[in-house]
Design an enzyme around this catalytic site. Structure first.
Site, PDB file in Angstrom:
ATOM      1  N   TYR A   1     -44.110  14.529 -13.871  1.00 20.80           N
ATOM      2  CA  TYR A   1     -43.316  13.295 -13.762  1.00 20.80           C
ATOM      3  C   TYR A   1     -41.849  13.562 -14.079  1.00 20.80           C
ATOM      4  O   TYR A   1     -40.963  12.932 -13.496  1.00 20.80           O
ATOM      5  CB  TYR A   1     -43.877  12.219 -14.695  1.00 20.80           C
TER       6      TYR A   1
ATOM      7  N   TYR B   1     -61.593  17.881 -24.926  1.00 22.06           N
ATOM      8  CA  TYR B   1     -60.353  17.563 -25.646  1.00 22.06           C
ATOM      9  C   TYR B   1     -59.232  18.521 -25.245  1.00 22.06           C
ATOM     10  O   TYR B   1     -58.133  18.093 -24.881  1.00 22.06           O
ATOM     11  CB  TYR B   1     -60.594  17.624 -27.148  1.00 22.06           C
TER      12      TYR B   1
ATOM     13  N   ASP C   1     -57.759  -1.034 -22.961  1.00 21.04           N
ATOM     14  CA  ASP C   1     -58.199   0.341 -22.748  1.00 21.04           C
ATOM     15  C   ASP C   1     -57.137   1.072 -21.927  1.00 21.04           C
ATOM     16  O   ASP C   1     -56.807   0.652 -20.807  1.00 21.04           O
ATOM     17  CB  ASP C   1     -59.534   0.329 -21.993  1.00 21.04           C
TER      18      ASP C   1
ATOM     19  N   GLY D   1     -54.667   3.955 -34.314  1.00 19.84           N
ATOM     20  CA  GLY D   1     -55.299   5.169 -34.811  1.00 19.84           C
ATOM     21  C   GLY D   1     -54.636   5.683 -36.070  1.00 19.84           C
ATOM     22  O   GLY D   1     -53.680   5.094 -36.583  1.00 19.84           O
TER      23      GLY D   1
ATOM     24  N   VAL E   1     -52.746   8.599 -36.804  1.00 23.50           N
ATOM     25  CA  VAL E   1     -51.327   8.953 -36.662  1.00 23.50           C
ATOM     26  C   VAL E   1     -50.551   7.809 -36.026  1.00 23.50           C
ATOM     27  O   VAL E   1     -49.431   7.488 -36.436  1.00 23.50           O
ATOM     28  CB  VAL E   1     -51.160  10.240 -35.832  1.00 23.50           C
TER      29      VAL E   1
ATOM     30  N   ASP F   1     -54.123  -0.642 -27.931  1.00 27.72           N
ATOM     31  CA  ASP F   1     -55.276   0.080 -28.470  1.00 27.72           C
ATOM     32  C   ASP F   1     -56.525  -0.777 -28.310  1.00 27.72           C
ATOM     33  O   ASP F   1     -56.494  -1.973 -28.620  1.00 27.72           O
ATOM     34  CB  ASP F   1     -55.049   0.398 -29.957  1.00 27.72           C
ATOM     35  N   ASN F   2     -57.614  -0.184 -27.831  1.00 32.57           N
ATOM     36  CA  ASN F   2     -58.870  -0.928 -27.699  1.00 32.57           C
ATOM     37  C   ASN F   2     -59.827  -0.664 -28.858  1.00 32.57           C
ATOM     38  O   ASN F   2     -60.993  -1.075 -28.810  1.00 32.57           O
ATOM     39  CB  ASN F   2     -59.550  -0.600 -26.371  1.00 32.57           C
TER      40      ASN F   2
END
Length: 323
Positions: free
Chosen positions: A163, A149, A60, A14, A16, A35-36
């Site tokens: 986590y 988003y 993915d 992507g 960034v 990355d897909n």
């Protein structure tokens, strides 16, 4: 400062993400990019693939991740980030923020790696606090058109902290403010690539609302320096990564017109639903804990970005990705 020898970057093709991969390689880190190409571009990593310490894995992020070896850093950047993309890919956006983040955290847990979540200033919504500090809880419409988003990132933050709390994973969160620079797609839908593409093609610059709503724009070089500093630190975050100089949307549009020499007019359109009216980070924490602040001013950064668009690289990169 911690040592990072091998990093796994989701969303590394992507805008960034590819710059972060490049910076880490420059720092001597071996990088695996997962990355897909859902919204990323193969052209963003084409030159990186020639580097002996770089590997691209076409996968993915919402599906269980393959075994890829040991890592010191897992950075989760995979997510449609432009309004055009997440409006079309709403379910995918929610899934990569939930299932994708969980898979990334599971890898960090299994490998004992530092985990970096690329979150967003959108978690603050249309803020009632200005400028926005990391302690601000936000003013977000959880069922509005932007919620796929916003809520994806808010959940990502929540599971990241869980986590850390329950499994002891070494996590940190970066809240990234409006970032721009080379490798943005001309059809990205975000303010700066849209204005630049319109100015260079002599079309009206389309401003939503009054144009007086504000943004703080940070050049991708500065953003990546901030992400790297946070990854190498021991700070758990969240930490704002953005430029504290506030500009109106109208001001950004006029700067682009001046820098391109375009005679394109500015056209005003209906305001976007839930569009934030104020956006400006308080970066006190980044300055004090990371020794980081942006170095590239808007005039310099916009000029370099315009030059990249003017060279035709943006359009050719987009076309080559679909060959």
């Amino acid at each position: 400062m911690r040592t990072i020898k091998r990093a796994l970057i989701s969303g590394g093709a992507g805008f960034v993400g590819s710059h972060l991969c490049e910076q880490l390689l420059r720092d001597g880190v071996s990088v695996v990019c997962l990355d897909n190409l859902c919204t990323g571009l193969r052209s963003n990593i084409k030159l990186l693939e020639e580097h002996p310490d770089f590997r691209w894995v076409d996968h993915d992020a919402v599906e269980p991740w393959p075994e890829l070896g040991d890592f010191d850093l897992v950075a989760h950047l995979a997510c449609p980030a432009s309004p055009v993309d997440y409006a079309e890919l709403g379910i995918e956006t929610l899934r990569v923020g939930s299932e994708g983040t969980r898979h990334a955290l599971d890898v960090a847990l299994a490998k004992g790696a530092r985990f970096l979540l690329a979150s967003t200033s959108e978690v603050y919504g249309d803020p009632t606090e200005h400028p926005q500090r990391e302690t601000y809880w936000g003013n977000v419409n959880s069922i509005g058109p932007r919620s796929v988003y916003d809520e994806s990132k808010r959940f990502s933050e929540a599971i990241t902290v869980a986590y850390r709390r329950y499994h002891g994973v070494d996590t940190t969160i970066a809240r990234i403010f409006n970032t721009y620079g080379p490798r943005m797609r001309p059809d990205d839908g975000r303010m700066i690539p849209t204005f630049i593409h319109q100015a260079l093609t002599n079309r009206p610059l389309t401003v939503s609302g009054s144009g007086q709503q504000t943004r703080s724009i940070c050049h991708v070089t500065d953003t990546v320096r901030g992400l790297s500093a946070l990854a190498h630190s021991h700070h758990e975050g969240p930490v704002n990564i953005g430029n504290p100089i506030e500009l109106s949307v109208w001001n950004v549009a006029t700067k682009i017109l001046e820098s391109t020499g375009s005679s394109s007019p500015i056209e005003y359109h209906d305001a976007v639903i839930d569009d934030p009216q104020k956006r400006c980070p308080d970066i006190t924490l980044a300055r004090s804990e990371l020794g980081w602040e942006p170095l590239i001013g808007a005039d310099e950064g916009l000029a370099s970005t315009i030059e990249w668009f003017r060279s035709g690289l943006a359009v050719s990169a987009l076309e080559s990705n679909h060959l």
